[in-house]
Design an enzyme around this catalytic site. Structure first.
Site, PDB file in Angstrom:
ATOM      1  N   THR A 143     -12.677   0.921  -4.058  1.00  0.00           N
ATOM      2  CA  THR A 143     -12.552   1.176  -2.401  1.00  0.00           C
ATOM      3  C   THR A 143     -12.840   1.870  -1.524  1.00  0.00           C
ATOM      4  OG1 THR A 143      -9.932   2.262  -1.631  1.00  0.00           O
ATOM      5  CG2 THR A 143     -11.492   3.536  -2.887  1.00  0.00           C
ATOM      6  N   PHE A 197     -11.795  -1.154   4.299  1.00  0.00           N
ATOM      7  CA  PHE A 197     -11.281  -0.847   5.195  1.00  0.00           C
ATOM      8  C   PHE A 197     -11.487  -1.153   6.741  1.00  0.00           C
ATOM      9  CE2 PHE A 197      -9.427   3.746   3.061  1.00  0.00           C
ATOM     10  CZ  PHE A 197      -9.973   2.506   1.673  1.00  0.00           C
ATOM     11  N   GLU A 237      -6.618   5.326  -9.169  1.00  0.00           N
ATOM     12  CA  GLU A 237      -7.952   5.214  -8.846  1.00  0.00           C
ATOM     13  C   GLU A 237      -7.891   6.991  -9.713  1.00  0.00           C
ATOM     14  OE1 GLU A 237      -9.990   6.169  -4.354  1.00  0.00           O
ATOM     15  OE2 GLU A 237      -8.468   5.414  -4.611  1.00  0.00           O
ATOM     16  N   LYS A 267      -9.500   2.163  -9.496  1.00  0.00           N
ATOM     17  CA  LYS A 267     -10.287   2.449  -8.353  1.00  0.00           C
ATOM     18  C   LYS A 267     -10.757   3.417  -8.339  1.00  0.00           C
ATOM     19  CE  LYS A 267      -7.722   2.054  -4.591  1.00  0.00           C
ATOM     20  NZ  LYS A 267      -6.740   2.473  -3.322  1.00  0.00           N
ATOM     21  N   ASP A 288       0.703  -1.603   0.046  1.00  0.00           N
ATOM     22  CA  ASP A 288      -0.067   0.220  -0.402  1.00  0.00           C
ATOM     23  C   ASP A 288       0.770   1.237   0.112  1.00  0.00           C
ATOM     24  OD1 ASP A 288      -1.889   1.653   0.336  1.00  0.00           O
ATOM     25  OD2 ASP A 288      -2.821   1.418   2.501  1.00  0.00           O
TER      26      ASP A 288
END
Length: 312
Positions: free
Chosen positions: A149, A171, A89, A125, A18
């Protein structure tokens, strides 16, 4: 023989970095890598990138194009270091615009193709809003793989699976943050961690109903969360926690097991039910909105940086 927790985790879960830090990716050799506006901003602020960013800023037609070029250039560099997916993203500005998200995704994939990176390597994303999920539904039909996400609630997970998303990023740490703020004296250790419990519920639901969508836990606050999700399809982990896993020895026990699930039918979740469920889930509603705002704030900082370089 390497008996670190990281080595053991890699035997049961695909480990994803990440980060946009190339050195960290080289060191930990993850399967995939994920980026987001905050991580792209961090990577863009590195001094050794400044000269290249200035060139991109001046060559681009506008700041929007410059932001896309930076994201794709960093993603291209990452793609040379990992064998699997690289997640890029779409702007948080588009979180509630299905058609604009689809258009932007195609543009990013075309930009990657010009850099020699095929669509099969990229996950686009989008935030797990209703509009983002429906954009993912169409993108998957178009042959563009997606990563949904900012996923905090079970309704989001159900809708993502219905849409056929390649991967979701529920998350963990941010869910824990919310519950700690609501109940500062609560015991959230181990399996009491609400973020861990959320990912386990989603994982078991997906496997029980035969969904192909990959579950990738994200946003970890501590090693304990990672340990309690060992066996999840994928886990995306920051360099700091990857380092801790690499340095610690001991036995890591599998906690999630897809083989233990027995399949059953699932009913699709329509828009009214999705919106009601999100409205009814205070945590998911709060954290989704907050996440979009935070990602957008970091994108604006990147835009300001590129704007200044453009004028030099």
């Amino acid at each position: 023989m390497n008996n670190s927790l990281l080595a053991q985790l890699k035997e049961m879960t695909k480990v994803v970095a990440d980060t946009g830090d190339l050195e960290a990716i080289r060191r930990f050799r993850p399967e995939d890598a994920t980026t987001n506006p905050s991580l792209i901003l961090q990577a863009a602020q590195q001094e050794d990138r400044r000269e290249r960013l200035a060139v991109i800023a001046r060559e681009s037609a506008d700041i929007d194009e410059a932001v896309d070029r930076v994201a794709v250039e960093i993603g291209t560099e990452i793609s040379e270091l990992v064998p699997g997916f690289v997640s890029t993203e779409v702007s948080s500005r588009l979180s509630f615009d299905r058609d604009a998200t689809i258009k932007k995704a195609h543009s990013l994939i075309e930009r990657y193709a010009r850099n020699g990176v095929g669509a099969e390597r990229i996950l686009i994303k989008t935030a797990s809003t209703w509009e983002g999920i429906q954009a993912a539904r169409q993108l998957e039909r178009d042959g563009i793989r997606t990563n949904l996400t900012l996923l905090f609630g079970f309704a989001q997970a159900r809708a993502c699976a219905d849409a056929g998303a390649t991967l979701i990023s529920p998350f963990v740490g941010r869910i824990l943050d919310w519950h700690k703020a609501q109940n500062p004296d609560g015991d959230f250790s181990g399996e009491n961690d609400p973020g861990v419990a959320s990912v386990k519920r989603i994982f078991e639901y997906y496997k029980a109903h035969g969904y192909a969508t990959i579950v990738m836990g994200a946003s970890f606050r501590n090693l304990d969360e990672i340990k309690h999700l060992a066996g999840c399809d994928r886990l995306t982990i920051s360099p700091a926690l990857l380092n801790e896993l690499d340095e610690q020895q001991g036995h890591l026990e599998r906690q999630l097991n897809a083989a233990a699930a027995s399949e059953s039918a699932a009913s699709p979740l329509g828009e009214p039910d999705f919106r009601w469920a999100m409205n009814d889930d205070e945590m998911a509603n709060d954290k989704l909105a907050e996440g979009i705002r935070k990602f957008m704030a970091d994108q604006k900082k990147l835009e300001e940086l590129l704007g200044k370089l453009r004028q030099q």
